[in-house]
Write a protein that holds these residues in place. Structure first.
Motif, mmCIF file in Angstrom:
data_model
loop_
_atom_site.group_PDB
_atom_site.id
_atom_site.type_symbol
_atom_site.label_atom_id
_atom_site.label_comp_id
_atom_site.label_asym_id
_atom_site.label_seq_id
_atom_site.Cartn_x
_atom_site.Cartn_y
_atom_site.Cartn_z
ATOM 1 N N LYS A 4 0.834 -1.200 0.000
ATOM 2 C CA LYS A 4 0.000 0.000 0.000
ATOM 3 C C LYS A 4 0.871 1.254 0.000
ATOM 4 O O LYS A 4 0.580 2.209 -0.708
ATOM 5 N N TRP A 5 1.945 1.259 0.796
ATOM 6 C CA TRP A 5 2.822 2.422 0.856
ATOM 7 C C TRP A 5 3.511 2.624 -0.489
ATOM 8 O O TRP A 5 3.582 3.754 -0.992
ATOM 9 N N ILE A 6 4.029 1.557 -1.074
ATOM 10 C CA ILE A 6 4.702 1.663 -2.373
ATOM 11 C C ILE A 6 3.720 2.128 -3.438
ATOM 12 O O ILE A 6 4.056 2.974 -4.275
ATOM 13 N N ASN A 7 2.512 1.610 -3.410
ATOM 14 C CA ASN A 7 1.500 1.983 -4.391
ATOM 15 C C ASN A 7 1.154 3.465 -4.298
ATOM 16 O O ASN A 7 1.042 4.154 -5.307
ATOM 17 N N LEU A 8 0.989 3.972 -3.075
ATOM 18 C CA LEU A 8 0.624 5.381 -2.909
ATOM 19 C C LEU A 8 1.792 6.326 -3.150
ATOM 20 O O LEU A 8 1.635 7.357 -3.798
ATOM 21 N N HIS A 9 2.957 6.014 -2.613
ATOM 22 C CA HIS A 9 4.062 6.969 -2.633
ATOM 23 C C HIS A 9 4.987 6.850 -3.836
ATOM 24 O O HIS A 9 5.763 7.768 -4.103
ATOM 25 N N ILE A 10 4.942 5.748 -4.554
ATOM 26 C CA ILE A 10 5.846 5.598 -5.689
ATOM 27 C C ILE A 10 5.074 5.427 -7.000
ATOM 28 O O ILE A 10 5.271 6.184 -7.948
ATOM 29 N N ILE A 11 4.182 4.440 -7.059
ATOM 30 C CA ILE A 11 3.496 4.140 -8.317
ATOM 31 C C ILE A 11 2.486 5.231 -8.672
ATOM 32 O O ILE A 11 2.473 5.753 -9.781
ATOM 33 N N ASN A 12 1.625 5.594 -7.730
ATOM 34 C CA ASN A 12 0.603 6.618 -7.986
ATOM 35 C C ASN A 12 0.955 7.921 -7.266
ATOM 36 O O ASN A 12 0.098 8.568 -6.671
ATOM 37 N N TYR A 13 2.218 8.322 -7.354
ATOM 38 C CA TYR A 13 2.681 9.483 -6.607
ATOM 39 C C TYR A 13 1.975 10.771 -7.014
ATOM 40 O O TYR A 13 1.572 11.559 -6.158
ATOM 41 N N LYS A 14 1.807 10.997 -8.307
ATOM 42 C CA LYS A 14 1.193 12.247 -8.767
ATOM 43 C C LYS A 14 -0.259 12.360 -8.305
ATOM 44 O O LYS A 14 -0.702 13.411 -7.855
ATOM 45 N N ILE A 15 -0.987 11.247 -8.400
ATOM 46 C CA ILE A 15 -2.388 11.257 -7.960
ATOM 47 C C ILE A 15 -2.455 11.453 -6.449
ATOM 48 O O ILE A 15 -3.264 12.227 -5.945
ATOM 49 N N TYR A 16 -1.586 10.765 -5.709
ATOM 50 C CA TYR A 16 -1.561 10.871 -4.254
ATOM 51 C C TYR A 16 -1.197 12.290 -3.818
ATOM 52 O O TYR A 16 -1.788 12.834 -2.890
ATOM 53 N N LYS A 17 -0.253 12.903 -4.517
ATOM 54 C CA LYS A 17 0.167 14.269 -4.170
ATOM 55 C C LYS A 17 -0.982 15.260 -4.378
ATOM 56 O O LYS A 17 -1.242 16.102 -3.521
ATOM 57 N N ARG A 18 -1.691 15.145 -5.508
ATOM 58 C CA ARG A 18 -2.837 16.029 -5.753
ATOM 59 C C ARG A 18 -3.932 15.816 -4.714
ATOM 60 O O ARG A 18 -4.552 16.761 -4.233
ATOM 61 N N LEU A 19 -4.150 14.563 -4.372
ATOM 62 C CA LEU A 19 -5.172 14.241 -3.379
ATOM 63 C C LEU A 19 -4.809 14.807 -2.014
ATOM 64 O O LEU A 19 -5.659 15.362 -1.313
ATOM 65 N N MET A 20 -3.545 14.691 -1.616
ATOM 66 C CA MET A 20 -3.106 15.230 -0.328
ATOM 67 C C MET A 20 -3.168 16.759 -0.316
ATOM 68 O O MET A 20 -3.510 17.359 0.705
ATOM 69 N N GLU A 21 -2.878 17.403 -1.437
ATOM 70 C CA GLU A 21 -2.995 18.850 -1.510
ATOM 71 C C GLU A 21 -4.458 19.280 -1.331
ATOM 72 O O GLU A 21 -4.746 20.271 -0.657
ATOM 73 N N THR A 22 -5.364 18.515 -1.914
ATOM 74 C CA THR A 22 -6.789 18.809 -1.760
ATOM 75 C C THR A 22 -7.225 18.619 -0.319
ATOM 76 O O THR A 22 -7.951 19.446 0.236
ATOM 77 N N VAL A 23 -6.771 17.548 0.315
ATOM 78 C CA VAL A 23 -7.133 17.298 1.715
ATOM 79 C C VAL A 23 -6.561 18.392 2.607
ATOM 80 O O VAL A 23 -7.256 18.892 3.507
ATOM 81 N N LYS A 24 -5.329 18.783 2.384
ATOM 82 C CA LYS A 24 -4.709 19.828 3.207
ATOM 83 C C LYS A 24 -5.337 21.193 2.985
ATOM 84 O O LYS A 24 -5.316 22.029 3.890
ATOM 85 N N SER A 25 -5.915 21.422 1.822
ATOM 86 C CA SER A 25 -6.538 22.712 1.573
ATOM 87 C C SER A 25 -7.832 22.885 2.393
ATOM 88 O O SER A 25 -8.237 23.994 2.680
ATOM 89 N N PHE A 26 -8.459 21.778 2.756
ATOM 90 C CA PHE A 26 -9.669 21.849 3.567
ATOM 91 C C PHE A 26 -9.363 22.032 5.055
ATOM 92 O O PHE A 26 -10.239 22.410 5.814
ATOM 93 N N VAL A 27 -8.157 21.757 5.458
ATOM 94 C CA VAL A 27 -7.805 21.841 6.885
ATOM 95 C C VAL A 27 -7.498 23.244 7.298
ATOM 96 O O VAL A 27 -7.215 24.145 6.735
#
Length: 91
Positions: A68-91
């Motif tokens: 799961k960590w490899i999938n999120l942080h390496i394989i789907n890094y761009k999608i994960y980064k955009r998703l985390m930016e969206t989550v952080k923008s709501f905080v």
């Protein structure tokens, strides 16, 4: 062409961690018990490679969180980064 859809579960990012912890704990205790019983005999006979076999059982429960960590942080890094930016923008 379909785009990948990645959903971040902020409450349980690795699925069900309590079940994973229980499975990992049971296999770890089992491998330690096997090592405790067979280690003196294996050391006296010089069969050192057999000491590693009980610890190989722990690859299965440890593999899922690592994947799961490899999938999120390496394989789907761009999608994960955009998703985390969206989550952080709501905080």
């Amino acid at each position: 062409m379909k785009t990948k859809r990645l959903v971040l579960d902020t409450k349980k990012p690795l699925g069900n961690p309590s079940g994973l912890k229980m499975a990992e704990g049971v296999t770890l205790l089992l491998s330690i018990a096997v090592e405790y019983k067979v280690a003196p005999n294996l050391l006296s006979t010089g069969n050192y490679t057999a000491l590693a076999y009980p610890f190989l059982v722990n690859i299965i429960p440890l593999g899922y969180p690592c994947w799961k960590w490899i999938n999120l942080h390496i394989i789907n890094y761009k999608i994960y980064k955009r998703l985390m930016e969206t989550v952080k923008s709501f905080v």
